[in-house]
Write an enzyme that holds these catalytic residues in place. Structure first.
Site, PDB file in Angstrom:
ATOM      1  CB  SER A 154      28.840  48.064  47.479  1.00 32.28           C
ATOM      2  OG  SER A 154      29.594  49.180  47.865  1.00 32.28           O
ATOM      3  CB  CYS A 172      39.537  48.426  41.672  1.00 32.46           C
ATOM      4  SG  CYS A 172      37.808  48.613  42.087  1.00 32.46           S
TER       5      CYS A 172
END
Ligand code: PLP
Length: 372
Positions: A188, A311
């Site tokens: 990512s 998260c």
């Protein structure tokens, strides 16, 4: 009047502010009018930018451009690999939720040091004969680096494939698909100053995946949908802009912070500090003070850190990682994650230590309880 202090961002494992060179590269890419699939000159310009970025991203993981499938981030990359499994899946119990939720899987426990239990993995491979095993490269909460080369040897001996969620690795430790022995990597862009919303699956030479998103022939027919060109260009830009000395610089700040914390309060515990960790990550427990209380107290003092995984949707949930490590409830409920990145300087360590010491002194451990 209360002195106004500069805010300090120490949550790079959640996301990292975009680097100026990335923003500049993306602004230029936004100016490309064409669709990379179009045959005219506008399309060809866009295609050239896309393929240049693909080569840079592939090279950085020791993969060829043909073995890079761009996605909308690490979550999609994980989902794509796991949805391709045509049999049972084993994962470690300390994986990111995007792996644990992507498919039904059997979790393998972790040791109290924060790494996958290799004996348990060996037994599970024998008992379950999985088709795919998914183990992360480095844990996002503790920073503990997993013994991927050993895992790969165990997994491949049984004929299964190995997926490695390497989202927290790039820029901090080497991520070389050949050396790791993985069949698939998820990566990512936004953990080191690239854009949010772009990532990739990196394939070992000879490995393949069926598309999860179908329709167009993009990404060598493996992921349909017009490419996020500016995001992909930004991904390549952050790889090109990231200095090779950066991990050492981050580690120096992280180590100074941990020394300072221990000097202030001997009860403070650094989770997973007995194993190799990401150079930028520190998971600090202060038994007696709930994680979320610490995060709020530090935030009021201008310091941004996170509690547990933190998260999704700003919700603080109990850390499944610390629980899987078998740590005491008092430790699991009182851990915060401090993660350094490119925007930090030495003075941020001083600011953190001053805020953390004041907090630790104010909130007498044992007296302060977390919310019910
Ligand atoms: N895997 C790990 C280890 C992560 O830390 C994260 C993000 O926090 C992800 C996957 C998800 O990546 P993305 O935010 O790009 O979807």
């Amino acid at each position: 009047m209360r002195e106004r202090k500069f805010p300090v961002y120490l949550d790079h494992n959640a996301t990292s502010p975009m680097r100026p060179a990335v923003v500049a590269a993306m602004v230029e890419a936004f100016g490309l009018a064409g669709n990379p699939s179009s045959v005219h000159s506008f399309g060809r310009d866009a295609r050239n930018a896309l393929e240049r970025a693909r080569k840079i991203v592939g090279d950085s993981f020791s993969a060829t451009a043909d073995n890079v499938i761009f996605t909308s981030g690490g979550t999609e990359a994980n989902a794509m690999v796991l949805s391709n499994a045509d049999g049972l899946i084993l994962t470690s119990a300390i994986e990111h939720p995007s792996v644990l939720a992507a498919a039904d899987s059997i979790p393998i426990g972790a040791t109290s040091f924060g790494i996958i239990d290799l004996d348990a993995l060996t037994a599970a491979l024998r008992a379950h004969r999985p088709s795919l095993v998914s183990v992360m490269l480095a844990n996002n909460e503790t920073g503990a680096i997993q013994p991927i080369e050993q895992v790969a040897a165990l997994v491949h001996r049984t004929g299964a494939l190995l997926h490695v969620d390497a989202v927290q690795g790039p820029g901090k430790i080497e991520v070389d698909i050949c050396r790791l022995g993985a069949d698939f990597l998820s990566v990512s862009a936004h953990k080191i100053g690239g854009p949010r919303g772009v990532g990739a699956v990196i394939l070992r030479e000879g490995a393949d995946l069926s598309p999860m998103l179908r329709g167009g022939g993009q990404e060598r027919r493996r992921r349909a949908g017009t490419e996020n060109l500016a995001g992909i260009v930004g991904f390549a830009a952050v790889i090109e802009d990231w200095g090779t000395d950066e991990p050492k610089r981050l580690e120096k700040m992280r180590n100074a912070l941990e020394l300072g914390v221990k000097a202030v309060n001997a009860d403070a515990l650094i989770v997973a500090d007995a194993v190799e960790r990401l150079p930028n990550t520190s998971c600090i427990a202060l038994p007696g003070i709930a994680s979320e209380i610490q995060v709020i107290a530090l935030d009021l003092d201008g310091i941004a850190v996170s509690a547990g995984a933190a998260c999704s949707s700003g919700k603080v949930e109990k850390s499944h990682v610390l629980e899987a490590m078998g740590l005491d409830e008092a430790v699991c409920g009182s851990a915060i994650r401090v993660s350094f990145g490119h925007s930090n300087e030495d003075r941020d360590v001083e600011r953190f230590l001053s805020a953390w010491s004041a907090m630790a002194m104010r909130m007498c451990p044992g007296r302060i309880a977390g919310p019910p």
